[in-house]
Design a protein around this motif. Structure first.
Motif, PDB file in Angstrom:
ATOM      1  N   ILE A 182       0.817  -1.235   0.020  1.00  0.00           N
ATOM      2  CA  ILE A 182       0.063   0.131  -0.040  1.00  0.00           C
ATOM      3  C   ILE A 182       0.958   1.376  -0.078  1.00  0.00           C
ATOM      4  O   ILE A 182       1.798   1.397   0.633  1.00  0.00           O
ATOM      5  N   THR A 183       0.590   2.116  -0.808  1.00  0.00           N
ATOM      6  CA  THR A 183       1.458   3.340  -0.798  1.00  0.00           C
ATOM      7  C   THR A 183       0.545   4.643  -1.195  1.00  0.00           C
ATOM      8  O   THR A 183      -0.800   4.339  -1.789  1.00  0.00           O
ATOM      9  N   ARG A 184       0.700   5.715  -0.435  1.00  0.00           N
ATOM     10  CA  ARG A 184       0.047   6.956  -0.628  1.00  0.00           C
ATOM     11  C   ARG A 184       0.829   7.909  -1.773  1.00  0.00           C
ATOM     12  O   ARG A 184       1.939   7.864  -1.447  1.00  0.00           O
ATOM     13  N   GLU A 185       0.172   8.145  -2.764  1.00  0.00           N
ATOM     14  CA  GLU A 185       0.989   8.721  -3.693  1.00  0.00           C
ATOM     15  C   GLU A 185       0.102   9.980  -4.026  1.00  0.00           C
ATOM     16  O   GLU A 185      -1.013  10.108  -4.760  1.00  0.00           O
ATOM     17  N   LYS A 186       0.941  11.100  -4.126  1.00  0.00           N
ATOM     18  CA  LYS A 186       0.423  12.524  -4.565  1.00  0.00           C
ATOM     19  C   LYS A 186       1.314  12.968  -5.889  1.00  0.00           C
ATOM     20  O   LYS A 186       2.670  12.772  -5.624  1.00  0.00           O
ATOM     21  N   GLY A 187       0.847  13.723  -6.523  1.00  0.00           N
ATOM     22  CA  GLY A 187       1.703  14.321  -7.532  1.00  0.00           C
ATOM     23  C   GLY A 187       0.976  14.820  -8.836  1.00  0.00           C
ATOM     24  O   GLY A 187      -0.306  15.318  -8.540  1.00  0.00           O
ATOM     25  N   HIS A 188       1.492  15.052  -9.946  1.00  0.00           N
ATOM     26  CA  HIS A 188       0.949  15.769 -11.221  1.00  0.00           C
ATOM     27  C   HIS A 188       1.344  14.874 -12.623  1.00  0.00           C
ATOM     28  O   HIS A 188       2.290  14.250 -12.486  1.00  0.00           O
ATOM     29  N   VAL A 189       0.429  14.880 -13.365  1.00  0.00           N
ATOM     30  CA  VAL A 189       0.679  14.651 -14.802  1.00  0.00           C
ATOM     31  C   VAL A 189       0.370  15.710 -15.606  1.00  0.00           C
ATOM     32  O   VAL A 189      -0.690  16.243 -15.746  1.00  0.00           O
ATOM     33  N   LEU A 190       1.316  15.847 -16.537  1.00  0.00           N
ATOM     34  CA  LEU A 190       1.086  16.842 -17.901  1.00  0.00           C
ATOM     35  C   LEU A 190       1.502  16.032 -19.186  1.00  0.00           C
ATOM     36  O   LEU A 190       2.540  15.382 -19.130  1.00  0.00           O
ATOM     37  N   ASP A 191       0.544  16.020 -20.133  1.00  0.00           N
ATOM     38  CA  ASP A 191       0.825  15.357 -21.291  1.00  0.00           C
ATOM     39  C   ASP A 191       0.571  16.472 -22.390  1.00  0.00           C
ATOM     40  O   ASP A 191      -0.750  17.064 -22.572  1.00  0.00           O
ATOM     41  N   CYS A 192       1.491  17.027 -23.067  1.00  0.00           N
ATOM     42  CA  CYS A 192       1.330  18.229 -23.838  1.00  0.00           C
ATOM     43  C   CYS A 192       2.020  18.124 -25.091  1.00  0.00           C
ATOM     44  O   CYS A 192       3.130  17.431 -25.295  1.00  0.00           O
ATOM     45  N   SER A 193       1.444  18.863 -26.102  1.00  0.00           N
ATOM     46  CA  SER A 193       2.211  18.748 -27.513  1.00  0.00           C
ATOM     47  C   SER A 193       1.860  20.095 -28.368  1.00  0.00           C
ATOM     48  O   SER A 193       1.032  20.858 -27.784  1.00  0.00           O
ATOM     49  N   GLY A 194       2.825  20.586 -29.149  1.00  0.00           N
ATOM     50  CA  GLY A 194       2.394  21.592 -30.232  1.00  0.00           C
ATOM     51  C   GLY A 194       3.595  21.625 -31.237  1.00  0.00           C
ATOM     52  O   GLY A 194       4.595  20.780 -31.389  1.00  0.00           O
ATOM     53  N   GLU A 195       3.601  22.783 -31.993  1.00  0.00           N
ATOM     54  CA  GLU A 195       4.243  22.793 -33.227  1.00  0.00           C
ATOM     55  C   GLU A 195       4.334  24.325 -33.529  1.00  0.00           C
ATOM     56  O   GLU A 195       3.571  25.282 -33.319  1.00  0.00           O
ATOM     57  N   HIS A 196       5.734  24.734 -33.966  1.00  0.00           N
ATOM     58  CA  HIS A 196       5.882  26.092 -34.445  1.00  0.00           C
ATOM     59  C   HIS A 196       7.237  25.941 -35.141  1.00  0.00           C
ATOM     60  O   HIS A 196       8.430  25.373 -34.880  1.00  0.00           O
ATOM     61  N   GLY A 197       7.090  26.423 -36.346  1.00  0.00           N
ATOM     62  CA  GLY A 197       8.248  26.713 -37.394  1.00  0.00           C
ATOM     63  C   GLY A 197       8.868  25.452 -37.821  1.00  0.00           C
ATOM     64  O   GLY A 197      10.320  25.294 -37.973  1.00  0.00           O
ATOM     65  N   GLY A 198       7.936  24.318 -38.000  1.00  0.00           N
ATOM     66  CA  GLY A 198       8.643  23.245 -38.278  1.00  0.00           C
ATOM     67  C   GLY A 198       9.134  22.328 -37.322  1.00  0.00           C
ATOM     68  O   GLY A 198       9.639  21.192 -37.404  1.00  0.00           O
ATOM     69  N   VAL A 199       8.778  22.757 -36.008  1.00  0.00           N
ATOM     70  CA  VAL A 199       9.372  21.957 -34.906  1.00  0.00           C
ATOM     71  C   VAL A 199       8.068  21.392 -34.128  1.00  0.00           C
ATOM     72  O   VAL A 199       7.382  22.271 -33.756  1.00  0.00           O
ATOM     73  N   HIS A 200       8.072  20.070 -34.046  1.00  0.00           N
ATOM     74  CA  HIS A 200       6.946  19.484 -33.464  1.00  0.00           C
ATOM     75  C   HIS A 200       7.736  18.997 -31.997  1.00  0.00           C
ATOM     76  O   HIS A 200       8.614  18.440 -31.940  1.00  0.00           O
TER      77      HIS A 200
END
Length: 187
Positions: A38-56
């Motif tokens: 058993i564990t107590r788990e606290k935290g964050h998740v971010l899943d992000c994406s984008g593109e600009h000037g040919g850079v993804h």
């Protein structure tokens, strides 16, 4: 990305990152005799994406009070791909702000020099917290997570390859869960 797909991404990320890690507390179930943790788990998740000037750019950022901080960064142009993934220093998520400098390695047979990527941003709660009760099977047993998640609104940018790329975070939340890992097959 649909709600189910976002949940699947977060669940897969959590499963991959947490499954091989030793547990905090261990005991045996009185009825089954099988060991569980058993564990107590606290935290964050971010899943992000984008593109600009040919850079993804695609980035997954994850921190968990029981298991550490992880960052995955994928930078792609028409000709090259740069990757970085794995554990990173604590403090990625810091009271509503995030900042991290990562070195990404060029992939492929003719891999060139590594590049520096700077991730900056902010996040705030974006709605009421939601009850979580997730059960999923693993080859070694079963994982049950119960607790809360709070949706987040995030504004994240990545500076890489001379471009400033604004990201959209389709999956962003904070969590506070108790997690049971029941081991059926010890190897």
């Amino acid at each position: 990305m649909t709600y189910r797909a976002r949940l699947a991404v977060a669940g897969a990320l959590a499963t991959v990152l947490l499954a091989p890690t030793p547990a905090v507390a261990s005991t045996s179930s009185p009825s089954s005799g099988a060991p569980f943790t058993i564990t107590r788990e606290k935290g964050h998740v971010l899943d992000c994406s984008g593109e600009h000037g040919g850079v993804h750019v695609a980035v997954q950022l994850y921190d968990n009070s029981a298991f550490g901080t992880h960052a995955s960064l994928n930078v792609r142009t028409a000709d090259t791909q740069y990757l970085r993934g794995g554990e990173t220093d604590a403090g990625l998520f810091n009271n509503g702000t995030l900042s991290r400098t990562l070195v990404v390695d060029q992939q492929g047979e003719a891999a060139g020099p590594s590049q520096t990527a700077v991730i900056n941003g902010s996040y705030t709660p974006a709605g009421p917290r939601q009850r979580v009760h997730v059960v999923h099977d693993e080859p070694w047993g079963q994982v049950v997570s119960k607790g809360w998640k709070t949706p987040l609104s995030a504004a994240v940018t990545v500076q890489v390859l001379g471009q400033r790329v604004d990201l959209t975070c389709d999956n962003a939340f904070a969590f506070d869960n108790r997690v049971w890992r029941l081991v059926f097959n010890e190897s």
